[in-house]
Design a protein around this motif. Sequence first.
Motif, PDB file in Angstrom:
ATOM      1  N   THR A  37       0.992  -1.713  -0.343  1.00 61.03           N
ATOM      2  CA  THR A  37       0.195   0.121   0.194  1.00 61.03           C
ATOM      3  C   THR A  37       0.744   1.091  -0.104  1.00 61.03           C
ATOM      4  N   MET A  91       2.268   1.437  -3.444  1.00 53.59           N
ATOM      5  CA  MET A  91       1.303   2.032  -3.994  1.00 53.59           C
ATOM      6  C   MET A  91       0.845   3.619  -4.316  1.00 53.59           C
ATOM      7  N   THR A  92       0.838   3.839  -2.677  1.00 55.88           N
ATOM      8  CA  THR A  92       0.659   5.257  -2.922  1.00 55.88           C
ATOM      9  C   THR A  92       1.407   6.514  -2.497  1.00 55.88           C
ATOM     10  N   GLU A 141      -2.381   1.660 -13.658  1.00 56.24           N
ATOM     11  CA  GLU A 141      -2.571   1.644 -12.076  1.00 56.24           C
ATOM     12  C   GLU A 141      -3.756   1.795 -11.918  1.00 56.24           C
ATOM     13  N   ILE A 199      -5.592  -0.917  -8.779  1.00 52.44           N
ATOM     14  CA  ILE A 199      -5.967  -0.624  -8.178  1.00 52.44           C
ATOM     15  C   ILE A 199      -7.089  -2.262  -7.487  1.00 52.44           C
ATOM     16  N   TYR A 210      -6.172  -4.731  -7.050  1.00 55.94           N
ATOM     17  CA  TYR A 210      -6.241  -6.020  -5.782  1.00 55.94           C
ATOM     18  C   TYR A 210      -8.117  -5.213  -4.527  1.00 55.94           C
ATOM     19  N   GLU A 233       4.962   1.490 -13.411  1.00 56.20           N
ATOM     20  CA  GLU A 233       3.625   0.807 -13.574  1.00 56.20           C
ATOM     21  C   GLU A 233       4.140  -0.627 -12.955  1.00 56.20           C
ATOM     22  N   LEU A 237       4.630  -1.883 -10.018  1.00 54.80           N
ATOM     23  CA  LEU A 237       3.565  -1.956  -8.620  1.00 54.80           C
ATOM     24  C   LEU A 237       3.248  -3.579  -9.392  1.00 54.80           C
ATOM     25  N   LEU A 273      -6.739   2.746  -1.754  1.00 55.42           N
ATOM     26  CA  LEU A 273      -6.735   2.976  -3.030  1.00 55.42           C
ATOM     27  C   LEU A 273      -7.871   3.018  -3.491  1.00 55.42           C
TER      28      LEU A 273
END
Length: 337
Positions: A71, A74-75, A86, A90, A93, A190, A193, A331
Amino acid sequence: MFFSCLFPKKNNACISISPQLLFLVNRFEISLTKSIAELVPEDDNDKDDFLNFSWMITAMHSLCETHLGFTALMTTDVDLPVSDMEESLIEMYVDISSKLLELCDAFTSELHRLNHGNMFLNVAFSNPEEFDLSQVDRWKQYMASKNPSIENCGEVLRSLIKSLNRHHHRLYKKVTKKKKKSQDAKEGKEKVLLRSLYGAMVNTLYIFSVFAAAFTRSSKNLLHLTITKEMEEEEEEEVRWGQAFVELQNKVNLEIQNTSLSESFGVIRDLEAVESGVEKLYAAVQEGCPDLLMVMEPLKQSVKQLSERYDLIYKATRCLWDEVSLARDVLSERLLT
């Protein structure tokens, strides 16, 4: 297994990764490797080294840290405006995590049920001078009963696999279409991630299958996952955490498959200790043992410890539930901003 398709082999995709992005993904994977390695039994001959509540608590906490790390990646770490890729990550997930929350709920439901079973033994111990086997018989009957929530875990896991397959197919197509843009920094982010999400989900799915097998007493719910040894960024790049994962999976799967799950209340060592104590007490009563207190006392201590451990694994599972739920909210909000 389908995971090996998530990262095309060799030169199918050659997206450039900056040193900073490599640092971030390496940091995540080093942490993931350490978490997995901590769950690998140190001694092959010591069966008490895993599949006890201490092991399960460590496993849940490691998953919590993994999802917290993803997390953050990602953030925060990967400063990326929301792109189509992205959004897909998201959505992947969020969709998969909904199944993870279902499984967490099933696990906590079973822990509550098992802990409730201790009530029958505590009642039996309350007056040793008038002890009889009726409460022990009720405990046996209760422990042999089924929990509909936990029995559904296999179906949820299979649904989770289907979700991963569906998302993987869509993301793989997007990755393939962009493979010629090797200097696109955004695509490099990307890729980081996608690679990190892959590691988090493989580890989570496997650990959850171990819990499902232990609680349902069915090795059919135990997964064997094959991971790729090649990554997109470099030709023939080995998955950093792959060796630890394979070692963990091989050792745990072998032990569970060698255990006759149908003949006991589970493969969890702490519960097996209580079950063994109950059998000894049962035999002592039937044989007219003059000193039941001597037989009963260690069992009473095992039941007390078991209740305490139920509470700890329950809290650890709720911790993971809270982290996954929070990550979903963060997210989801990211998609709307």
